[in-house]
Design a protein around this motif. Sequence first.
Motif, PDB file in Angstrom:
ATOM      1  N   THR A  78       0.858  -1.179   0.000  1.00  0.00           N
ATOM      2  CA  THR A  78       0.000   0.000   0.000  1.00  0.00           C
ATOM      3  C   THR A  78       0.893   1.227   0.000  1.00  0.00           C
ATOM      4  N   ASN A  79       0.396   2.312  -0.545  1.00  0.00           N
ATOM      5  CA  ASN A  79       1.293   3.406  -0.890  1.00  0.00           C
ATOM      6  C   ASN A  79       0.600   4.761  -0.894  1.00  0.00           C
ATOM      7  N   GLN A  80       1.438   5.794  -0.700  1.00  0.00           N
ATOM      8  CA  GLN A  80       0.974   7.144  -0.981  1.00  0.00           C
ATOM      9  C   GLN A  80       0.571   7.189  -2.452  1.00  0.00           C
ATOM     10  N   ARG A  81      -0.597   7.713  -2.718  1.00  0.00           N
ATOM     11  CA  ARG A  81      -1.111   7.683  -4.094  1.00  0.00           C
ATOM     12  C   ARG A  81      -0.698   8.947  -4.858  1.00  0.00           C
ATOM     13  N   GLU A  82      -0.852   8.883  -6.171  1.00  0.00           N
ATOM     14  CA  GLU A  82      -0.615  10.002  -7.099  1.00  0.00           C
ATOM     15  C   GLU A  82       0.853  10.400  -7.235  1.00  0.00           C
ATOM     16  N   THR A  83       1.672  10.125  -6.221  1.00  0.00           N
ATOM     17  CA  THR A  83       3.094  10.449  -6.312  1.00  0.00           C
ATOM     18  C   THR A  83       3.700   9.721  -7.508  1.00  0.00           C
ATOM     19  N   THR A  84       4.475  10.453  -8.289  1.00  0.00           N
ATOM     20  CA  THR A  84       4.840  10.027  -9.644  1.00  0.00           C
ATOM     21  C   THR A  84       6.336   9.786  -9.798  1.00  0.00           C
ATOM     22  N   VAL A  85       6.680   8.603 -10.282  1.00  0.00           N
ATOM     23  CA  VAL A  85       8.067   8.242 -10.572  1.00  0.00           C
ATOM     24  C   VAL A  85       8.162   7.814 -12.028  1.00  0.00           C
ATOM     25  N   ILE A  86       9.185   8.274 -12.714  1.00  0.00           N
ATOM     26  CA  ILE A  86       9.512   7.756 -14.050  1.00  0.00           C
ATOM     27  C   ILE A  86      10.961   7.280 -14.000  1.00  0.00           C
ATOM     28  N   TRP A  87      11.192   6.052 -14.504  1.00  0.00           N
ATOM     29  CA  TRP A  87      12.526   5.485 -14.438  1.00  0.00           C
ATOM     30  C   TRP A  87      12.904   4.819 -15.768  1.00  0.00           C
ATOM     31  N   GLU A  88      14.192   4.556 -15.907  1.00  0.00           N
ATOM     32  CA  GLU A  88      14.703   3.885 -17.095  1.00  0.00           C
ATOM     33  C   GLU A  88      14.460   2.384 -16.976  1.00  0.00           C
ATOM     34  N   ARG A  89      13.871   1.808 -17.995  1.00  0.00           N
ATOM     35  CA  ARG A  89      13.630   0.365 -17.955  1.00  0.00           C
ATOM     36  C   ARG A  89      14.946  -0.424 -17.948  1.00  0.00           C
ATOM     37  N   ALA A  90      15.941   0.063 -18.651  1.00  0.00           N
ATOM     38  CA  ALA A  90      17.191  -0.690 -18.783  1.00  0.00           C
ATOM     39  C   ALA A  90      17.998  -0.713 -17.496  1.00  0.00           C
ATOM     40  N   THR A  91      17.976   0.393 -16.749  1.00  0.00           N
ATOM     41  CA  THR A  91      18.839   0.505 -15.564  1.00  0.00           C
ATOM     42  C   THR A  91      18.062   0.548 -14.251  1.00  0.00           C
ATOM     43  N   GLY A  92      16.774   0.882 -14.309  1.00  0.00           N
ATOM     44  CA  GLY A  92      15.996   1.064 -13.086  1.00  0.00           C
ATOM     45  C   GLY A  92      16.266   2.380 -12.386  1.00  0.00           C
ATOM     46  N   ARG A  93      16.978   3.298 -13.052  1.00  0.00           N
ATOM     47  CA  ARG A  93      17.290   4.589 -12.434  1.00  0.00           C
ATOM     48  C   ARG A  93      16.170   5.598 -12.689  1.00  0.00           C
ATOM     49  N   PRO A  94      15.694   6.278 -11.645  1.00  0.00           N
ATOM     50  CA  PRO A  94      14.718   7.352 -11.847  1.00  0.00           C
ATOM     51  C   PRO A  94      15.336   8.495 -12.641  1.00  0.00           C
ATOM     52  N   ILE A  95      14.545   9.131 -13.481  1.00  0.00           N
ATOM     53  CA  ILE A  95      15.060  10.248 -14.284  1.00  0.00           C
ATOM     54  C   ILE A  95      14.956  11.569 -13.525  1.00  0.00           C
ATOM     55  N   HIS A  96      14.300  11.561 -12.371  1.00  0.00           N
ATOM     56  CA  HIS A  96      14.072  12.782 -11.591  1.00  0.00           C
ATOM     57  C   HIS A  96      13.574  12.324 -10.222  1.00  0.00           C
TER      58      HIS A  96
END
Length: 504
Positions: A78-96
């Motif tokens: 379960t999680n805080q909702r709406e909070t947004t993460v975008i990451w690289e599929r190849a490395t798993g590193r978030p872009i921001h």
Amino acid sequence: MTALLAIDQGTTSSRAIVFDRLGRKQAMAQRELPQHFPQPGHVEHDADRIWDDTLACVREALQKSGLDAKAVAGIGITNQRETTVIWERATGRPIHRAIVWQDRRTSAFCQQHQDRSAWLNARTGLLLDPYFSATKIAWLLDQVPGARARAEKGELAFGTIDSWLLWKLTGGAVHATDATNASRTALFNLRTQDWDDELLDFFQVPRALLPTVLDSAADFGSTDAALFGAPIRIGGIAGDQQAATVGQACFAPGMIKSTYGTGCFMVLNTGDELRLSKNRLLSTVAYRLNGRPTYALEGSIFVAGAAVQWLRDAMHLIKAAGDTESLAKSIEDTQGVYLVPAFTGLGAPYWDPEARGAIFGLTRDTGIAHIVRAALESVCYQTNDLLQAMAQDAVAPTELRVDGGMVVNDWLTQCLADVLQIPVVRPQTVETTALGAAFLAGLQSGVYDSLDDIAKLWQADRRFTPAMARDRAERLYAGWRNAVTRVRSVQATVNLGDAMHLSG
């Protein structure tokens, strides 16, 4: 012992809790999560820190429980909702850094496109507001160099925090979410129960970026065996407020709960009926099982426990959250002091991102206790704002089930009953958000056969009944409404007035 493990990743902390089959807490580990405020109105989290803390908490909770991974029937997230993460599929590193649900950086876009709000509401049950994920995704794609082109090529992945943790737990094998979290993005059609192409086009979000949407109790894969010594099945996911609805066993239409954490969130079960609000509440998925959604109305308050955190960390008026109860009890009333904690705007039913916090009624006699008590009372008044809207949209609740860290404060819980003028019931397990996630994992793993099995486990700890005269409660609430009027932005006041006129 049959054990279930809940990961509860919230706005201010990450936790892991081990429960037994009866829903009794066996062990817990917790890490506080630092908040980042790069600019006024901007709120961010370090997604890698969230993962590191979650991993550490799971390992510590297992160690404290004396169980190994093979003894855990399933994990629920379960999680805080709406909070947004975008990451690289190849490395798993978030872009921001993750953009938190409280963040208001996309307010200008939302104000510019308010003419599309009714259109969006009909599809998603939501309002066009910075609160939801869609505008956060668009901001990241536009502001991070190269992100939009990479997203369109399928090189990036978006997720709310549940998806991010699921990806990391499965070693990148599973990119999925559940219907409750999807319903908070402003990209998910409540009727079709799928991502909506027209919404994706409006927000300019590539479908290749999005996770697969599954039921709240489903096969979400298994943890990487290297993490905990053996793989553990992941069987449940739900956004924090929906998980609390499950943990509170609010399974019948008309049942209502309110959770008090960083914010305050009231959820009213409307069954299989998708009911759109006329009072600026949200329509959402309460949970989805066996492909069938159960819907709810929700009211969201951005600042509840965060006001206490502000008193402690920013104002240094208290040393610990527990100090608030004795301070509130030390005086008979606030002597007319009202605190409106609109630190990141106002949520339901006002939806005013430009409103800002204020304290009214200060005199030479005002002391720390008055301000602290006013902060606690603001939580009760905001809850009444939601309850009044619920009564107009659906039914007038006859009692309210409450949970979350704040309701261990008996004074606050009694104040809620007094202001609301209905009984307020606190369960034996106030960790209902985590418990709901564990229950969903238990449904998937066969620990429970049905929601009826779960409902039988719910037990009340204490029932608080109104002790304040109704006319006094109404006078105090009228003072609150006056204080709110004074912090509202002009445009939002006009918008709310128009909405009330149209709904009437």
